[in-house]
Design a protein around this motif. Structure first.
Motif, short mmCIF file in Angstrom:
data_model
loop_
_atom_site.label_atom_id
_atom_site.label_comp_id
_atom_site.label_asym_id
_atom_site.label_seq_id
_atom_site.Cartn_x
_atom_site.Cartn_y
_atom_site.Cartn_z
N GLY A 38 15.60 10.98 -3.36
CA GLY A 38 16.33 10.09 -2.06
C GLY A 38 17.80 10.48 -1.22
O GLY A 38 17.78 9.58 -0.49
N ARG A 39 18.09 10.57 -2.10
CA ARG A 39 19.53 11.61 -1.10
C ARG A 39 19.29 12.12 -0.20
O ARG A 39 19.97 12.39 1.48
N THR A 40 18.97 13.00 -0.61
CA THR A 40 18.30 14.23 0.23
C THR A 40 17.38 13.48 1.22
O THR A 40 17.86 14.04 2.25
N VAL A 41 16.17 13.08 1.22
CA VAL A 41 15.75 12.15 2.17
C VAL A 41 16.74 11.49 3.32
O VAL A 41 17.03 11.46 4.44
N ALA A 42 17.64 10.74 3.18
CA ALA A 42 18.36 9.74 3.57
C ALA A 42 19.06 11.32 4.41
O ALA A 42 19.35 10.13 5.52
N ASP A 43 19.85 11.44 4.34
CA ASP A 43 20.68 12.53 4.50
C ASP A 43 20.27 13.24 5.85
O ASP A 43 20.42 13.63 6.47
N GLY A 44 18.96 13.53 5.05
CA GLY A 44 18.64 15.20 5.97
C GLY A 44 18.33 14.08 7.68
O GLY A 44 18.22 14.39 8.48
N LEU A 45 17.16 13.04 7.12
CA LEU A 45 16.96 12.14 7.87
C LEU A 45 17.78 11.62 9.14
O LEU A 45 18.24 11.49 10.92
N THR A 46 19.34 11.46 8.33
CA THR A 46 20.34 10.74 9.47
C THR A 46 20.95 11.99 10.15
O THR A 46 20.93 12.07 11.73
N LYS A 47 20.95 13.56 9.18
CA LYS A 47 21.13 14.18 10.49
C LYS A 47 20.06 14.84 11.82
O LYS A 47 20.05 15.23 12.77
N ALA A 48 18.74 14.57 11.33
CA ALA A 48 18.12 15.07 12.37
C ALA A 48 17.20 13.71 13.10
O ALA A 48 17.34 14.26 14.28
#
Length: 379
Positions: free
Chosen positions: A303-313
């Protein structure tokens, strides 16, 4: 000796009776056909049903009887049911649409105050529908007016998980959605026989979604949740076209392989210009009964990976809204049509889901977007 009740008193009592599907007083809907009061205090009430096979006619008859019986001086109540004519149904349809006869998607209007959340996932099996159903039930329990569109056309499961018992009712070409746990629900599964599969391609999927949004009478909703199919296919694109203001909720599991796919599902917002409201990690861990030790059956950090990845993208913060632990009662509640947030709201999983619901729609609706009927004046 009590006096004979008046017509005004009986009509006032009838105004407290709501149509179970439309959720408005039967007096406002022109469903009261006649009121006759005998000298002995016996009251005869004629009620129009919207359609002959109305699944809630027993409920309406019971509610009318109980409401009128409470009026002082009433010695007995008899309710006679009739059916609206085609012309009366058309007039009702126009009234429900605010005087507009043509179809429109109310949630796409600039003046709409309904928050729309499209619940998405990269792949199936992550518990997206369970999350949707429990969020809807939690929001309704918090006093919000909530609707759910089961837009997962091929894998529809929301009616069972919410315990929907009645089929939709049609008033001309307007559909009245059934309600369960104070949540209005519509699903393609309500229009198919048994467990028959739906074999449709893009244009038919688009049309079905359009009907769910424009033909269904939703009323004044605070929140509309849409349970999308996994991936970034036709339905996700159609939602973006019809409801550009809808916010995306991404559901994933802690597993990194699932997280990578989920991130792609959220990243579609970069092309559709939608906001990602946040990420929900389901099946985060398991705590055995009588133990405080967490076991991470599907790994950690998805979940954290997805949240961080989308924040960056996306260049905007995408929060991790919550981590829902594995709980067999979550699955059992789905099978029985009794969401965990209602049967055991203080359980760990129930508490997390209720917290997410509060975070998404905890603030009361403001005046933003509301037409106040005020005209500017010049000095």
């Amino acid at each position: 000796m009590s006096s004979t009740p008046t017509t005004e008193q009986v009509n006032a009592a009838l105004a407290t009776v709501q149509d179970p599907e439309i959720r408005r007083p039967i007096t406002d809907l022109d469903m009261v056909k006649s009121v006759e009061i005998g000298d002995d205090g016996a009251v005869h009430v004629g009620i129009y049903l919207t359609v002959a096979g109305c699944p809630m006619k027993g409920r309406i008859e019971k509610d009318v009887t109980e409401a009128v019986a409470k009026v002082g001086g009433v010695t007995g109540v008899k309710v006679e049911l009739d059916v609206m004519s085609e012309e009366q149904r058309k007039q009702l349809q126009t009234k429900l649409r605010g005087g507009q006869a043509e179809k429109e998607i109310p949630f796409a209007k600039p003046s709409s105050l309904t928050k729309v959340f499209a619940v998405a996932s990269g792949k199936g099996g992550v518990g997206k529908s369970s999350i949707t159903v429990n969020l809807a039930a939690a929001m309704a329990a918090q006093g919000k007016k909530v609707g759910v569109v089961d837009a997962d056309i091929y894998g529809h499961s929301v009616p069972r998980m919410l315990g929907v018992e009645h089929a939709p009712t049609k008033v001309e070409d307007m559909i009245m959605p059934p309600t369960a746990h104070d949540v209005k629900v519509i699903s393609v599964g309500m229009f198919t026989q048994g467990n028959q599969p739906v074999v449709w391609r893009g244009p038919m999927l688009h049309r079905a979604l359009q009907q769910f949004l424009a033909d269904v009478f939703w009323g004044d909703l605070d929140v509309l949740l849409m349970d999308l199919p996994p991936g970034t296919g036709d339905i996700a694109i159609s939602v973006a076209q019809m409801l550009p203001g809808a916010e995306i909720l991404v559901v994933t599991t802690p597993q990194q392989a699932a997280a990578e796919v989920a991130e792609r599902a959220g990243a579609i917002s970069a092309q559709t210009h939608q906001r990602v409201a946040g990420v929900i990690e389901n099946m985060s861990y398991f705590t055995a009964p009588g133990s405080d030790e967490k076991t991470y059956l599907f790994g950690e950090g998805g979940g954290r990976t997805v949240a961080d990845g989308l924040t960056k993208a996306l260049g905007a913060e995408v929060p991790l809204l919550g981590q829902v632990p594995l709980d067999v009662r979550l699955r059992e509640g789905g099978d029985e049509g009794k969401p965990l947030v209602l049967t055991d709201p203080d359980s760990e999983a129930g508490g997390v889901l209720r917290g997410i619901a509060e975070r998404l729609v905890g603030k009361p609706r403001g005046l933003s977007g509301m037409q106040l009927g005020i005209s500017p004046t010049r000095k």
